[in-house]
Write a protein that holds these residues in place. Sequence first.
Motif, PDB file in Angstrom:
ATOM      1  N   GLN A  19       0.840  -1.197   0.000  1.00 39.89           N
ATOM      2  CA  GLN A  19       0.000   0.000   0.000  1.00 39.89           C
ATOM      3  C   GLN A  19       0.874   1.244   0.000  1.00 39.89           C
ATOM      4  O   GLN A  19       1.897   1.293   0.676  1.00 39.89           O
ATOM      5  N   LYS A  22      -1.931   7.690  -0.205  1.00 39.55           N
ATOM      6  CA  LYS A  22      -2.550   8.442  -1.297  1.00 39.55           C
ATOM      7  C   LYS A  22      -1.914   9.821  -1.472  1.00 39.55           C
ATOM      8  O   LYS A  22      -1.876  10.359  -2.583  1.00 39.55           O
ATOM      9  N   ASN A  35      -2.846  -0.641  -8.948  1.00 32.33           N
ATOM     10  CA  ASN A  35      -3.625  -1.145  -7.829  1.00 32.33           C
ATOM     11  C   ASN A  35      -4.700  -2.091  -8.345  1.00 32.33           C
ATOM     12  O   ASN A  35      -4.413  -2.966  -9.138  1.00 32.33           O
ATOM     13  N   GLY A  37      -7.336  -1.356 -10.221  1.00 32.07           N
ATOM     14  CA  GLY A  37      -8.059  -0.915 -11.407  1.00 32.07           C
ATOM     15  C   GLY A  37      -7.348  -1.268 -12.693  1.00 32.07           C
ATOM     16  O   GLY A  37      -6.322  -1.934 -12.705  1.00 32.07           O
ATOM     17  N   SER A  41      -3.475   4.179 -10.545  1.00 31.04           N
ATOM     18  CA  SER A  41      -4.126   4.994  -9.509  1.00 31.04           C
ATOM     19  C   SER A  41      -3.519   6.383  -9.456  1.00 31.04           C
ATOM     20  O   SER A  41      -4.097   7.297  -8.886  1.00 31.04           O
ATOM     21  N   SER A  57      -5.240  -7.574 -10.877  1.00 28.98           N
ATOM     22  CA  SER A  57      -5.938  -6.769  -9.879  1.00 28.98           C
ATOM     23  C   SER A  57      -6.540  -7.688  -8.831  1.00 28.98           C
ATOM     24  O   SER A  57      -7.245  -8.632  -9.159  1.00 28.98           O
TER      25      SER A  57
END
Length: 180
Positions: A19, A22, A35, A37, A41, A57
């Motif tokens: 992780q 953000k 990530n 999608g 991201s 994913s």
Amino acid sequence: GEWKTMKLGEVVYINKGQQLNKSKLTDDDQFPVINGGIEPSGYTNDWNTEKDTITISEGGNSCGFVNLINSRFWAGGHCYVLSLNGSNFEVNYTYQVLKNLEPSIMSLRVGSGLPNIQKSNLGKLQIFCPLSKDEQTAIAQVLSDLDLEITNMESKLSKLKLIKQGAMQQLLTGKIRLKF
């Protein structure tokens, strides 16, 4: 040559990404953050995974999406990173096989709120492959060439649709008149 059915976990190591906060994501840094999608991201100046790596994913609406990343990147917390298990397998062939099996991979989803794919279920996925690396390379090359041809045709189709749309506007507004 000889072909064999194997479990994906026998062909690759499956690891989960890390992780990334953000606040470290931008729109213009060097390395994409992959990530759960289809699109990155965001971007960062750090990377944790080498180029030419297959990703799947792990969670979210597009969990099960298979991709081959051709540059260094940051593998995020909703991303499985697949590393070849030995030198008997070719990364492009493995990618093509997994891309073909993408609907089967997506069917491994569990959960309803935030669907995800369990690593153990992914490792049990059966794949059929030639044991010869040269044959794997040849197959992957043909399929990659076809992918490129499809991309080129899709680009031409998009341009032709725009030309058609422009012609329709000119004809339907009466700016251009046809003589019979």
